[in-house]
Scaffold this active site. Structure first.
Site, short mmCIF file in Angstrom:
data_model
loop_
_atom_site.label_atom_id
_atom_site.label_comp_id
_atom_site.label_asym_id
_atom_site.label_seq_id
_atom_site.Cartn_x
_atom_site.Cartn_y
_atom_site.Cartn_z
N SER A 145 0.87 -1.18 0.00
CA SER A 145 0.00 0.00 0.00
C SER A 145 0.90 1.23 0.00
O SER A 145 2.04 1.16 0.50
CB SER A 145 -0.86 0.02 1.26
OG SER A 145 -1.43 1.31 1.45
N TYR A 158 -1.31 -0.74 10.27
CA TYR A 158 -1.36 -0.99 8.82
C TYR A 158 -0.09 -0.43 8.14
O TYR A 158 0.52 -1.10 7.30
CB TYR A 158 -2.62 -0.33 8.27
CG TYR A 158 -2.95 -0.63 6.83
CD1 TYR A 158 -3.62 -1.81 6.47
CD2 TYR A 158 -2.64 0.27 5.81
CE1 TYR A 158 -3.95 -2.07 5.15
CE2 TYR A 158 -2.98 0.02 4.49
CZ TYR A 158 -3.63 -1.15 4.16
OH TYR A 158 -3.97 -1.41 2.85
P1 NAD Z 1 -11.15 -6.29 0.81
O1 NAD Z 1 -11.53 -6.22 2.24
O2 NAD Z 1 -12.22 -6.20 -0.22
O3 NAD Z 1 -10.32 -7.61 0.51
C1 NAD Z 1 -9.44 -8.20 1.44
C2 NAD Z 1 -9.58 -9.68 1.29
O4 NAD Z 1 -8.69 -10.32 2.20
C3 NAD Z 1 -11.00 -10.15 1.64
O5 NAD Z 1 -11.44 -11.07 0.67
C4 NAD Z 1 -10.82 -10.83 2.98
O6 NAD Z 1 -11.75 -11.86 3.22
C5 NAD Z 1 -9.40 -11.36 2.83
N1 NAD Z 1 -8.78 -11.66 4.11
C6 NAD Z 1 -8.70 -10.87 5.20
N2 NAD Z 1 -8.09 -11.52 6.20
C7 NAD Z 1 -7.77 -12.75 5.71
C8 NAD Z 1 -7.13 -13.88 6.26
N3 NAD Z 1 -6.70 -13.90 7.53
N4 NAD Z 1 -6.96 -14.97 5.47
C9 NAD Z 1 -7.40 -14.98 4.19
N5 NAD Z 1 -8.04 -13.94 3.62
C10 NAD Z 1 -8.21 -12.85 4.38
O7 NAD Z 1 -10.04 -5.17 0.60
P2 NAD Z 1 -9.17 -4.78 -0.68
O8 NAD Z 1 -9.21 -3.32 -0.76
O9 NAD Z 1 -9.55 -5.60 -1.86
O10 NAD Z 1 -7.71 -5.19 -0.18
C11 NAD Z 1 -6.90 -6.14 -0.86
C12 NAD Z 1 -5.44 -5.82 -0.55
O11 NAD Z 1 -5.11 -4.58 -1.15
C13 NAD Z 1 -5.13 -5.68 0.93
O12 NAD Z 1 -3.86 -6.23 1.20
C14 NAD Z 1 -5.11 -4.18 1.13
O13 NAD Z 1 -4.33 -3.80 2.22
C15 NAD Z 1 -4.52 -3.74 -0.19
N6 NAD Z 1 -4.77 -2.35 -0.54
C16 NAD Z 1 -6.02 -1.91 -0.82
C17 NAD Z 1 -6.20 -0.58 -1.17
C18 NAD Z 1 -7.55 -0.01 -1.51
O14 NAD Z 1 -7.65 1.20 -1.72
N7 NAD Z 1 -8.60 -0.81 -1.57
C19 NAD Z 1 -5.12 0.29 -1.20
C20 NAD Z 1 -3.86 -0.20 -0.90
C21 NAD Z 1 -3.70 -1.52 -0.58
#
Ligand code: NAD
Length: 254
Positions: A145, A158
């Site tokens: 991120s 985070y």
């Molecule tokens: P999201 O909540 O939609 O997806 C996260 C996924 O991880 C979910 O499917 C959840 O069930 C799964 N998860 C959580 N804990 C888990 C565990 N212990 N074991 C297995 N699966 C698990 O969120 P997202 O935005 O799609 O995030 C995906 C990744 O992208 C994350 O690592 C997040 O930090 C990163 N990210 C997202 C953004 C954003 O703006 N959405 C920005 C930077 C980084």
């Protein structure tokens, strides 16, 4: 474009039941990979695999919590039995638990570090051991991120976890290079998904979008190129790098 073709590759995506993970599964599948989805609950995953199947993408799902080594080992063993092994791993699973630093409790600290940092270490190690055993090489993509590069209030857990992922990506790349395993990271800026939907729907979220450079959230398709570059032979001389995909937000100091 042919160097981005993933036909015959086995691509594993963690946390694939929603958000970026479900999208990554679709992109890898469209590029020709057999997609294996890992998430804590296979109920939600089944819906994702059905949606992928409707688009002609071959995907199957495995239960696996990234904080649970034995569940992950079982999932990767199943993948190896069914498909022969893992060529591409996208370490995507992640959570956020926000609280001001002075108020954050041990549970919120540990949950985020165990999922977002140790989960990447754990899954990467299990997949890499398989790749080494098969002598197949591979590509590991860690989803970090921009909060691993810059900071915002209420995210000490985070930010620490994601900064750890960026540095660990280099350390993994350094050790795994001799096995022809490339390890890179993507640092997304703000993309609307379940992890932040409540925030962006709030007044504070709307204000933040307005202050962002370039005054909008990213669209999921804007991650497709970076993902395919790192996953495929198009990125064959890239390892230990981070691709920041944030529309310039970090340049402008978010
Ligand atoms: P999201 O909540 O939609 O997806 C996260 C996924 O991880 C979910 O499917 C959840 O069930 C799964 N998860 C959580 N804990 C888990 C565990 N212990 N074991 C297995 N699966 C698990 O969120 P997202 O935005 O799609 O995030 C995906 C990744 O992208 C994350 O690592 C997040 O930090 C990163 N990210 C997202 C953004 C954003 O703006 N959405 C920005 C930077 C980084």
């Amino acid at each position: 474009m042919s160097s981005m073709d993933l036909t015959g590759k086995i691509a594993v995506v963690t946390g694939a039941s929603s958000g970026l993970g479900a999208h990554f599964a679709q992109v890898l599948g469209r590029a020709g990979a057999q997609v294996c989805l890992i998430a804590r609950s296979t109920d939600k995953l089944k819906t994702v695999t059905e949606e992928l199947a409707a688009q002609g993408i071959s995907a199957d799902c495995y239960a696996g919590d990234v904080t649970d080594r034995s569940a992950l080992e079982a999932a990767f063993a199943d993948i190896a039995n069914t498909h022969g092994g893992t060529d591409i791993l996208v370490n995507n699973a992640g959570i956020a638990r926000t609280a001001p630093y002075l108020d954050m409790d041990e549970a919120d600290w540990s949950a985020v570090l165990d999922t977002d940092l140790a989960g990447v270490w754990r899954c990467g190690q299990i997949a890499a051991r398989q790749m080494v055993q098969r002598d197949s090489g591979g590509s590991i993509i860690n989803i970090a991120s921009i909060l691993g590069q810059v900071v915002q209030p209420t995210q000490t857990n985070y930010a620490a976890a994601k900064a750890g992922v960026l540095h660990m990506t280099k350390a993994m790349a350094r050790e795994l290079g001799r096995h022809n395993i490339r390890v890179n990271a993507i640092a997304p800026g703000y993309f609307q998904t379940e992890i932040n939907a409540d925030f962006f729907a709030s007044d504070a979220g709307a204000k933040m979008i307005n202050k962002l450079f370039p005054r909008r959230l990213g669209a999921l398709h804007e991650l497709n190129g970076p993902l395919l570059l790192l996953a495929s032979d198009a990125g064959s001389f890239m390892t230990g790098t981070t691709l920041t995909v944030d529309g310039g937000a970090t340049l402008a100091g978010i």
